[in-house]
Design a protein around this motif. Structure first.
Motif, PDB file in Angstrom:
ATOM      1  N   SER A 192      -0.845  96.296  90.586  1.00 38.09           N
ATOM      2  CA  SER A 192      -1.151  96.978  91.792  1.00 38.09           C
ATOM      3  C   SER A 192      -1.324  98.598  91.753  1.00 38.09           C
ATOM      4  N   GLU A 193      -2.634  98.765  92.076  1.00 36.67           N
ATOM      5  CA  GLU A 193      -3.282 100.218  91.824  1.00 36.67           C
ATOM      6  C   GLU A 193      -2.424 101.183  92.661  1.00 36.67           C
ATOM      7  N   VAL A 194      -1.868 100.551  94.002  1.00 35.08           N
ATOM      8  CA  VAL A 194      -1.035 101.385  94.878  1.00 35.08           C
ATOM      9  C   VAL A 194       0.317 101.675  94.332  1.00 35.08           C
ATOM     10  N   ALA A 195       1.045 100.687  93.741  1.00 31.11           N
ATOM     11  CA  ALA A 195       2.291 100.610  93.281  1.00 31.11           C
ATOM     12  C   ALA A 195       2.252 101.637  92.108  1.00 31.11           C
ATOM     13  N   PHE A 196       1.214 101.432  91.264  1.00 37.50           N
ATOM     14  CA  PHE A 196       1.387 102.215  89.926  1.00 37.50           C
ATOM     15  C   PHE A 196       1.377 103.851  90.328  1.00 37.50           C
ATOM     16  N   VAL A 197       0.235 103.935  91.286  1.00 35.15           N
ATOM     17  CA  VAL A 197      -0.048 105.484  91.637  1.00 35.15           C
ATOM     18  C   VAL A 197       1.330 105.999  92.143  1.00 35.15           C
ATOM     19  N   VAL A 198       1.755 105.232  93.091  1.00 35.95           N
ATOM     20  CA  VAL A 198       3.161 105.828  94.020  1.00 35.95           C
ATOM     21  C   VAL A 198       4.112 106.042  93.159  1.00 35.95           C
ATOM     22  N   LEU A 199       4.383 105.197  91.939  1.00 33.93           N
ATOM     23  CA  LEU A 199       5.603 105.283  91.021  1.00 33.93           C
ATOM     24  C   LEU A 199       5.262 106.910  90.039  1.00 33.93           C
ATOM     25  N   ARG A 200       3.860 106.629  89.590  1.00 36.17           N
ATOM     26  CA  ARG A 200       3.123 107.775  88.946  1.00 36.17           C
ATOM     27  C   ARG A 200       3.538 109.045  89.536  1.00 36.17           C
ATOM     28  N   VAL A 201       3.178 109.232  90.693  1.00 31.87           N
ATOM     29  CA  VAL A 201       3.319 110.357  91.517  1.00 31.87           C
ATOM     30  C   VAL A 201       4.869 110.818  91.678  1.00 31.87           C
ATOM     31  N   ALA A 202       5.515 109.899  91.996  1.00 26.39           N
ATOM     32  CA  ALA A 202       6.786 110.078  92.246  1.00 26.39           C
ATOM     33  C   ALA A 202       7.454 110.528  91.213  1.00 26.39           C
ATOM     34  N   GLY A 203       7.319 110.019  89.881  1.00 23.90           N
ATOM     35  CA  GLY A 203       8.106 110.397  88.662  1.00 23.90           C
ATOM     36  C   GLY A 203       7.340 111.628  88.192  1.00 23.90           C
ATOM     37  N   ALA A 204       6.127 112.095  88.590  1.00 17.67           N
ATOM     38  CA  ALA A 204       5.725 113.278  87.996  1.00 17.67           C
ATOM     39  C   ALA A 204       6.362 114.252  88.872  1.00 17.67           C
ATOM     40  N   LEU A 205       6.259 114.057  90.062  1.00 15.28           N
ATOM     41  CA  LEU A 205       7.051 115.151  91.144  1.00 15.28           C
ATOM     42  C   LEU A 205       8.528 115.346  90.668  1.00 15.28           C
ATOM     43  N   PHE A 206       9.157 114.295  90.343  1.00 15.73           N
ATOM     44  CA  PHE A 206      10.692 114.486  89.956  1.00 15.73           C
ATOM     45  C   PHE A 206      10.545 115.259  88.534  1.00 15.73           C
ATOM     46  N   LEU A 207       9.913 115.189  87.613  1.00 14.54           N
ATOM     47  CA  LEU A 207       9.761 115.836  86.468  1.00 14.54           C
ATOM     48  C   LEU A 207       9.314 117.268  86.668  1.00 14.54           C
ATOM     49  N   LEU A 208       8.493 117.509  87.450  1.00 11.07           N
ATOM     50  CA  LEU A 208       8.180 118.890  87.803  1.00 11.07           C
ATOM     51  C   LEU A 208       9.353 119.483  88.604  1.00 11.07           C
ATOM     52  N   TYR A 209      10.040 118.746  89.504  1.00  7.62           N
ATOM     53  CA  TYR A 209      11.324 119.452  89.919  1.00  7.62           C
ATOM     54  C   TYR A 209      12.274 119.758  89.090  1.00  7.62           C
ATOM     55  N   LEU A 210      12.473 118.978  88.050  1.00  3.15           N
ATOM     56  CA  LEU A 210      13.565 119.212  86.964  1.00  3.15           C
ATOM     57  C   LEU A 210      13.030 120.260  86.249  1.00  3.15           C
ATOM     58  N   GLY A 211      11.622 120.558  85.902  1.00  2.00           N
ATOM     59  CA  GLY A 211      11.325 121.598  85.057  1.00  2.00           C
ATOM     60  C   GLY A 211      11.378 122.694  85.760  1.00  2.00           C
ATOM     61  N   LEU A 212      10.921 122.806  87.086  1.00  2.00           N
ATOM     62  CA  LEU A 212      11.145 124.211  87.780  1.00  2.00           C
ATOM     63  C   LEU A 212      12.654 124.542  88.200  1.00  2.00           C
ATOM     64  N   LYS A 213      13.446 123.457  88.052  1.00  2.00           N
ATOM     65  CA  LYS A 213      14.889 123.751  88.370  1.00  2.00           C
ATOM     66  C   LYS A 213      15.420 124.576  86.985  1.00  2.00           C
ATOM     67  N   ALA A 214      15.112 123.951  86.073  1.00  2.00           N
ATOM     68  CA  ALA A 214      15.304 124.869  84.519  1.00  2.00           C
ATOM     69  C   ALA A 214      14.835 125.811  84.462  1.00  2.00           C
ATOM     70  N   TRP A 215      13.433 126.260  84.936  1.00  2.00           N
ATOM     71  CA  TRP A 215      12.926 127.788  85.034  1.00  2.00           C
ATOM     72  C   TRP A 215      13.568 128.663  85.775  1.00  2.00           C
ATOM     73  N   HIS A 216      14.095 128.146  87.159  1.00  2.00           N
ATOM     74  CA  HIS A 216      14.689 128.827  88.019  1.00  2.00           C
ATOM     75  C   HIS A 216      16.123 129.239  87.363  1.00  2.00           C
ATOM     76  N   THR A 217      16.771 128.392  86.713  1.00  2.00           N
ATOM     77  CA  THR A 217      18.006 128.753  86.066  1.00  2.00           C
ATOM     78  C   THR A 217      17.886 129.897  85.072  1.00  2.00           C
ATOM     79  N   ALA A 218      16.664 129.750  84.277  1.00  5.43           N
ATOM     80  CA  ALA A 218      16.568 130.789  83.212  1.00  5.43           C
ATOM     81  C   ALA A 218      16.266 132.058  83.965  1.00  5.43           C
ATOM     82  N   TRP A 219      15.292 132.038  84.988  1.00 11.07           N
ATOM     83  CA  TRP A 219      15.062 133.235  85.726  1.00 11.07           C
ATOM     84  C   TRP A 219      16.598 133.892  86.085  1.00 11.07           C
TER      85      TRP A 219
END
Length: 214
Positions: free
Chosen positions: A69-96
């Motif tokens: 399913s293209e829709v399910a694949f894209v939804v999961l991919r975007v959700a996963g990417a956003l969560f990883l970006l959130y974790l990365g930005l949180k780590a950067w915020h902690t460093a700052w």
């Protein structure tokens, strides 16, 4: 093909896959370095719980539907990417934020924000389940080790249990080794650099997940 005869090759493949760089490895390394082995346990268990769910979905044919399913694949991919970006930005915020901390802090002090078990477990589950590549991987990986005369779902569940045990042992051994140097990692300057590096890695992995096709 006998299932027992395939297990050694399966275990070797699992170890090689576990040792490859990725979101799970980045998450475990940062958690172990900054919070020690004990705080890393729920993260590992969460990752493995998510992996086991994907394995069962693969055995039941649901992972194939997600991959198809293209829709399910894209939804999961975007959700996963956003969560990883959130974790990365949180780590950067902690460093700052840690720049405001005094350099006179003791090297054995426990950093602020010691993760709760429930939060760390959920974090691991989400990182694994929100990765559609895991569904594609399960579909391609497990059938190679399932004998034709065995039930797919039951055999996949058994192999997944073996994978969970192997990966849990591997990741906790890695976390213990990294955790031994925890006092060094928790030095203010080193912690700040580790947060910045791990944040950059997580952001890069998130961007790669968001932009990489099947």
């Amino acid at each position: 093909m006998d299932l027992l005869a395939t297990l050694p090759g399966f275990v070797v493949a699992v170890l090689l896959i576990s040792a490859s760089p990725g979101p799970a490895m980045a998450l475990i390394f940062r958690r172990a370095a900054l919070h020690g082995l004990r705080a890393t346990v729920p993260t590992v268990l969460g990752l493995e719980a998510g992996l086991y769910v994907w394995a069962l979905c693969a055995g039941a044919g649901l992972a194939a539907l997600v991959a198809a399913s293209e829709v399910a694949f894209v939804v999961l991919r975007v959700a996963g990417a956003l969560f990883l970006l959130y974790l990365g930005l949180k780590a950067w915020h902690t460093a700052w934020r840690s720049r405001a901390h005094t350099e006179a802090a003791t090297v054995t002090s426990i950093p602020e924000g010691q993760p709760r078990w429930a939060g760390a477990f959920v974090e691991g589950v989400v990182v694994m389940l929100a990765n559609p590549k895991a569904a594609v991987f399960m579909i391609a990986f497990y059938p190679q080790f399932v004998p034709a005369d065995r039930p797919l779902l039951a055999t996949t569940a058994l192999l997944a249990a073996v994978q969970v045990l192997v990966e849990t042992a591997f990741y906790l051994t890695l976390a213990a080794a990294v955790g031994r140097a925890g006092a060094w990692f928790r030095r203010p300057v080193i912690r700040r650099r580790l947060d910045a590096v791990s944040g950059t890695v997580l952001i890069a992995l998130g961007l790669r997940m968001a932009t990489t096709a099947r």
